[in-house]
Design a protein around this motif. Sequence first.
Motif, PDB file in Angstrom:
ATOM      1  N   ALA A   1      -5.820   3.853  -7.673  1.00 42.07           N
ATOM      2  CA  ALA A   1      -6.937   2.952  -7.356  1.00 42.07           C
ATOM      3  C   ALA A   1      -8.269   3.583  -7.722  1.00 42.07           C
ATOM      4  O   ALA A   1      -9.157   2.927  -8.283  1.00 42.07           O
ATOM      5  CB  ALA A   1      -6.898   2.625  -5.864  1.00 42.07           C
ATOM      6  N   LEU A   2      -8.393   4.856  -7.432  1.00 40.57           N
ATOM      7  CA  LEU A   2      -9.665   5.516  -7.706  1.00 40.57           C
ATOM      8  C   LEU A   2      -9.897   5.694  -9.199  1.00 40.57           C
ATOM      9  O   LEU A   2     -11.029   5.863  -9.630  1.00 40.57           O
ATOM     10  CB  LEU A   2      -9.701   6.880  -6.999  1.00 40.57           C
ATOM     11  CG  LEU A   2      -9.802   6.807  -5.472  1.00 40.57           C
ATOM     12  CD1 LEU A   2      -9.553   8.158  -4.842  1.00 40.57           C
ATOM     13  CD2 LEU A   2     -11.162   6.271  -5.052  1.00 40.57           C
TER      14      LEU A   2
ATOM     15  N   GLY B   1      -2.006   9.191  -2.745  1.00 42.96           N
ATOM     16  CA  GLY B   1      -3.380   9.516  -2.381  1.00 42.96           C
ATOM     17  C   GLY B   1      -4.414   8.637  -3.044  1.00 42.96           C
ATOM     18  O   GLY B   1      -5.538   9.069  -3.324  1.00 42.96           O
ATOM     19  N   HIS B   2      -4.068   7.413  -3.337  1.00 44.10           N
ATOM     20  CA  HIS B   2      -4.995   6.437  -3.938  1.00 44.10           C
ATOM     21  C   HIS B   2      -5.502   6.892  -5.299  1.00 44.10           C
ATOM     22  O   HIS B   2      -6.577   6.471  -5.733  1.00 44.10           O
ATOM     23  CB  HIS B   2      -6.186   6.171  -3.015  1.00 44.10           C
ATOM     24  CG  HIS B   2      -5.777   5.614  -1.694  1.00 44.10           C
ATOM     25  ND1 HIS B   2      -5.397   4.303  -1.503  1.00 44.10           N
ATOM     26  CD2 HIS B   2      -5.667   6.206  -0.484  1.00 44.10           C
ATOM     27  CE1 HIS B   2      -5.071   4.116  -0.239  1.00 44.10           C
ATOM     28  NE2 HIS B   2      -5.221   5.244   0.408  1.00 44.10           N
ATOM     29  N   VAL B   3      -4.755   7.728  -5.984  1.00 47.61           N
ATOM     30  CA  VAL B   3      -5.209   8.204  -7.303  1.00 47.61           C
ATOM     31  C   VAL B   3      -5.347   7.034  -8.257  1.00 47.61           C
ATOM     32  O   VAL B   3      -6.320   6.906  -8.995  1.00 47.61           O
ATOM     33  CB  VAL B   3      -4.198   9.238  -7.848  1.00 47.61           C
ATOM     34  CG1 VAL B   3      -4.486   9.525  -9.309  1.00 47.61           C
ATOM     35  CG2 VAL B   3      -4.245  10.505  -7.029  1.00 47.61           C
TER      36      VAL B   3
ATOM     37  N   TYR C   1     -10.273  -4.389  -5.685  1.00 49.60           N
ATOM     38  CA  TYR C   1      -8.904  -3.877  -5.762  1.00 49.60           C
ATOM     39  C   TYR C   1      -8.111  -4.348  -4.543  1.00 49.60           C
ATOM     40  O   TYR C   1      -6.971  -4.830  -4.659  1.00 49.60           O
ATOM     41  CB  TYR C   1      -8.940  -2.357  -5.827  1.00 49.60           C
ATOM     42  CG  TYR C   1      -7.585  -1.707  -5.891  1.00 49.60           C
ATOM     43  CD1 TYR C   1      -7.033  -1.116  -4.752  1.00 49.60           C
ATOM     44  CD2 TYR C   1      -6.848  -1.678  -7.071  1.00 49.60           C
ATOM     45  CE1 TYR C   1      -5.797  -0.520  -4.796  1.00 49.60           C
ATOM     46  CE2 TYR C   1      -5.611  -1.072  -7.121  1.00 49.60           C
ATOM     47  CZ  TYR C   1      -5.090  -0.492  -5.977  1.00 49.60           C
ATOM     48  OH  TYR C   1      -3.838   0.098  -6.024  1.00 49.60           O
ATOM     49  N   ALA C   2      -8.720  -4.173  -3.360  1.00 53.88           N
ATOM     50  CA  ALA C   2      -8.039  -4.586  -2.139  1.00 53.88           C
ATOM     51  C   ALA C   2      -7.796  -6.099  -2.136  1.00 53.88           C
ATOM     52  O   ALA C   2      -6.735  -6.573  -1.716  1.00 53.88           O
ATOM     53  CB  ALA C   2      -8.858  -4.185  -0.912  1.00 53.88           C
TER      54      ALA C   2
ATOM     55  N   ALA D   1      -4.814  -0.605   4.362  1.00 56.03           N
ATOM     56  CA  ALA D   1      -5.817  -0.394   3.318  1.00 56.03           C
ATOM     57  C   ALA D   1      -6.768   0.727   3.683  1.00 56.03           C
ATOM     58  O   ALA D   1      -7.413   1.298   2.805  1.00 56.03           O
ATOM     59  CB  ALA D   1      -6.609  -1.684   3.090  1.00 56.03           C
ATOM     60  N   GLY D   2      -6.881   1.008   4.933  1.00 58.58           N
ATOM     61  CA  GLY D   2      -7.735   2.103   5.354  1.00 58.58           C
ATOM     62  C   GLY D   2      -6.978   3.410   5.293  1.00 58.58           C
ATOM     63  O   GLY D   2      -5.905   3.514   4.693  1.00 58.58           O
TER      64      GLY D   2
ATOM     65  N   ARG E   1     -13.678  -1.044  -5.031  1.00 61.78           N
ATOM     66  CA  ARG E   1     -12.618  -0.953  -4.031  1.00 61.78           C
ATOM     67  C   ARG E   1     -12.309  -2.302  -3.409  1.00 61.78           C
ATOM     68  O   ARG E   1     -11.140  -2.656  -3.229  1.00 61.78           O
ATOM     69  CB  ARG E   1     -13.003   0.046  -2.951  1.00 61.78           C
ATOM     70  CG  ARG E   1     -11.875   0.297  -1.984  1.00 61.78           C
ATOM     71  CD  ARG E   1     -12.359   1.012  -0.747  1.00 61.78           C
ATOM     72  NE  ARG E   1     -11.265   1.264   0.155  1.00 61.78           N
ATOM     73  CZ  ARG E   1     -10.699   0.358   0.945  1.00 61.78           C
ATOM     74  NH1 ARG E   1     -11.153  -0.877   0.931  1.00 61.78           N
ATOM     75  NH2 ARG E   1      -9.704   0.668   1.732  1.00 61.78           N
ATOM     76  N   TRP E   2     -13.339  -3.032  -3.108  1.00 63.05           N
ATOM     77  CA  TRP E   2     -13.092  -4.294  -2.411  1.00 63.05           C
ATOM     78  C   TRP E   2     -12.357  -5.266  -3.306  1.00 63.05           C
ATOM     79  O   TRP E   2     -11.497  -6.034  -2.847  1.00 63.05           O
ATOM     80  CB  TRP E   2     -14.387  -4.893  -1.886  1.00 63.05           C
ATOM     81  CG  TRP E   2     -15.308  -5.472  -2.920  1.00 63.05           C
ATOM     82  CD1 TRP E   2     -16.332  -4.846  -3.559  1.00 63.05           C
ATOM     83  CD2 TRP E   2     -15.266  -6.801  -3.453  1.00 63.05           C
ATOM     84  NE1 TRP E   2     -16.936  -5.691  -4.445  1.00 63.05           N
ATOM     85  CE2 TRP E   2     -16.300  -6.908  -4.404  1.00 63.05           C
ATOM     86  CE3 TRP E   2     -14.460  -7.905  -3.227  1.00 63.05           C
ATOM     87  CZ2 TRP E   2     -16.554  -8.061  -5.125  1.00 63.05           C
ATOM     88  CZ3 TRP E   2     -14.709  -9.080  -3.944  1.00 63.05           C
ATOM     89  CH2 TRP E   2     -15.754  -9.146  -4.882  1.00 63.05           C
TER      90      TRP E   2
ATOM     91  N   TRP F   1       0.804  -1.225   0.000  1.00 60.13           N
ATOM     92  CA  TRP F   1       0.000   0.000   0.000  1.00 60.13           C
ATOM     93  C   TRP F   1       0.833   1.270   0.000  1.00 60.13           C
ATOM     94  O   TRP F   1       0.277   2.372   0.081  1.00 60.13           O
ATOM     95  CB  TRP F   1      -0.917  -0.005   1.233  1.00 60.13           C
ATOM     96  CG  TRP F   1      -1.948  -1.091   1.164  1.00 60.13           C
ATOM     97  CD1 TRP F   1      -1.907  -2.304   1.769  1.00 60.13           C
ATOM     98  CD2 TRP F   1      -3.157  -1.060   0.415  1.00 60.13           C
ATOM     99  NE1 TRP F   1      -3.029  -3.045   1.454  1.00 60.13           N
ATOM    100  CE2 TRP F   1      -3.806  -2.297   0.625  1.00 60.13           C
ATOM    101  CE3 TRP F   1      -3.767  -0.113  -0.421  1.00 60.13           C
ATOM    102  CZ2 TRP F   1      -5.029  -2.604   0.032  1.00 60.13           C
ATOM    103  CZ3 TRP F   1      -4.988  -0.422  -0.995  1.00 60.13           C
ATOM    104  CH2 TRP F   1      -5.605  -1.665  -0.775  1.00 60.13           C
TER     105      TRP F   1
ATOM    106  N   HIS G   1      -0.642   5.154  -0.717  1.00 64.27           N
ATOM    107  CA  HIS G   1      -0.656   6.214   0.293  1.00 64.27           C
ATOM    108  C   HIS G   1       0.121   7.430  -0.175  1.00 64.27           C
ATOM    109  O   HIS G   1      -0.271   8.572   0.064  1.00 64.27           O
ATOM    110  CB  HIS G   1      -0.083   5.682   1.617  1.00 64.27           C
ATOM    111  CG  HIS G   1      -1.059   4.837   2.383  1.00 64.27           C
ATOM    112  ND1 HIS G   1      -2.152   5.360   3.022  1.00 64.27           N
ATOM    113  CD2 HIS G   1      -1.103   3.510   2.581  1.00 64.27           C
ATOM    114  CE1 HIS G   1      -2.835   4.367   3.596  1.00 64.27           C
ATOM    115  NE2 HIS G   1      -2.220   3.231   3.345  1.00 64.27           N
ATOM    116  N   GLN G   2       1.211   7.167  -0.868  1.00 64.16           N
ATOM    117  CA  GLN G   2       2.025   8.308  -1.324  1.00 64.16           C
ATOM    118  C   GLN G   2       1.279   9.143  -2.340  1.00 64.16           C
ATOM    119  O   GLN G   2       1.394  10.370  -2.357  1.00 64.16           O
ATOM    120  CB  GLN G   2       3.324   7.788  -1.946  1.00 64.16           C
ATOM    121  CG  GLN G   2       4.362   7.368  -0.920  1.00 64.16           C
ATOM    122  CD  GLN G   2       5.663   6.951  -1.562  1.00 64.16           C
ATOM    123  OE1 GLN G   2       5.847   7.117  -2.769  1.00 64.16           O
ATOM    124  NE2 GLN G   2       6.555   6.410  -0.782  1.00 64.16           N
TER     125      GLN G   2
ATOM    126  N   SER H   1      -2.302  -5.290   6.382  1.00 61.49           N
ATOM    127  CA  SER H   1      -3.050  -4.884   5.188  1.00 61.49           C
ATOM    128  C   SER H   1      -4.358  -4.219   5.577  1.00 61.49           C
ATOM    129  O   SER H   1      -4.754  -3.211   4.976  1.00 61.49           O
ATOM    130  CB  SER H   1      -3.352  -6.098   4.312  1.00 61.49           C
ATOM    131  OG  SER H   1      -2.270  -6.377   3.482  1.00 61.49           O
TER     132      SER H   1
END
Lengths: 228, 368
Positions: free
Chosen positions: A89-90, A85-87, A99-100, A162-163, A96-97, A78, A82-83, A158
Amino acid sequence: MYQPMLFLHWKQIRFALLPFIFAAYGLPLLAVQGLGSSPGMEGPALEAYRVVSTYQVWLPFFPLLAAAIGVTLALSAWNWDHQLGHVYALSLPISRWRYAAVKMGAGAVLALLPASAFWIGAHVAVASISLPVGLHAYPDQLAIRFFAAILVSYALLSAMAAGTVKTTLWVLAGGVVFVIFGSFLSQFVFPYFGILRHTDVVQWVFHALVSAPGPFQVFTGNWTLIDV
Amino acid sequence: MCERARRRTVAGIAVALAFLPAPIRAQETEAELVRHLHDVAPLAAEADRDAQEARAARERASRPGRVTAVDTLAVGPLRILAPTDERRAAEGFFREVWEGYAPFVASSPSTGRTTYVFQWSNEPAEISVEGTVRRVELGAWRPASAVRSGVENVIATTLGIDLPPPVARWAGSSVRAPGADAARAAFFELATTPSKATHACLEADAVACWVAMGLDLDDRPLDDWYTPEERRALVSAWAPGSREGQPLWISCVESGSIPDCDEYLSRFRLYGPMQDRNARSALLWLALRAGGAGAWDRLRADPEANPGDALRRASGLGTEELASMWRTWVLQGAPRTRAALDPHLLFSLMWIAVLAALAMRSTRWRLR
């Protein structure tokens, strides 16, 4: 989707994972150093107690290594999200689920690498020594436990990684507050209430976590490679 | 107060030196010096006592120590002192532990002489007792299991005082039920000690178990315990040791002389296969339980009896029956077969699934 995620995760962690793979291979070999005698040599029979007691010194390192590998895999999975900003993934056309789940699956597959190295190392270690009569080696069972411990530690980190960072901080802060406040209650408040007089909340929770069916039982269970 | 005591010491020595009949000269005889010491020593001792009392008083003052009413309880032959508000806990613990002893111990000289002090509190009271005292004093935050263990310890060691000396030397100086891991440890020792006696014991020869524990040995215990090859291996496992033993060691290990191996072991390393005191103590416990009422008195009837005779008399059973009971107990400690799917690992799989579900749960990521 899964293969690119696996490749991305491997690309990110390969250099960090290599030392762990070597450590996982080498730890069983280190643990049996000096035990028994080489097969084919007529050496003095060593007392089984000395064999097992010498091995006991290395016991804490097995779960520690497994935990470290799991933490490293989880944080590396992750880290980029985090670095940035989840760009990434979004921007993907994927829920989302899923992806995770794909990320976790990729990490679990990568966990097979150090676990396999550990399994090979355990077998090599056992083959390199001649155990005294009455002692047996359990490399397969130990490798399974090692892999399970990696997965538990990986899944835990994770779930936190993940949060959001805020959630993680809340969880950690909650744990610290519980320990401090619970100790205070047990030592200074509960003794004055008859029914709660001998209640130690922190110890009770700790015991529930580290013994079956708690989540950390895998770390505190039987890590014996050599036993009767 | 401590500073005062130190000043008194220095002053005492100075006064003694000033008023001693023999003046301090540049060169004194040894006798005069010794006389000086004899004169000064009582002062120093008195000052030291003052310092210790001052230290103790300071410690008592620093402790919260409460003043409380103390009740005297009786559980079987045991006399227990406990604060009134802890009476019920004290009675509960001691009764629970004594239930294990009651079937075979009505009373014992040491239990009659001993007073037990029980406190399970963060503010222990000062309970002074004359005579022999054994204390179980733990903080309130300690779990009940620790308190129970403390009670077991004090009762076990009290009864251990009354064991006949040969039995105490053989089994250790406490009488207690075997602990949770004792059977496993005994099985471990039995399974891993290279001895024909232990191998035979595992193979269902109960009398071999008896011999392995060093009971009813004849003049040549080595023959009963080890084969010649095992004796040689035992010697070779040790370094040559003292200069006196080296020729025997060399002759045994390098020349294979079994008589020399026996001589070496008899003189320097005569250990039986089963050395675990907990395993022996377990046999003692089993014998007492089997003997029922009066077993303790029968065990103590002959203070000079060897342990084997004492155990048979106490239990009322023969060697084979007793050894079989012990062997059954040991086999219960054998580790279960390790399956790849340890049930506890299934809990790990469950937690992995739970944590993975948490990782996948719906939550919002926000772009900064």
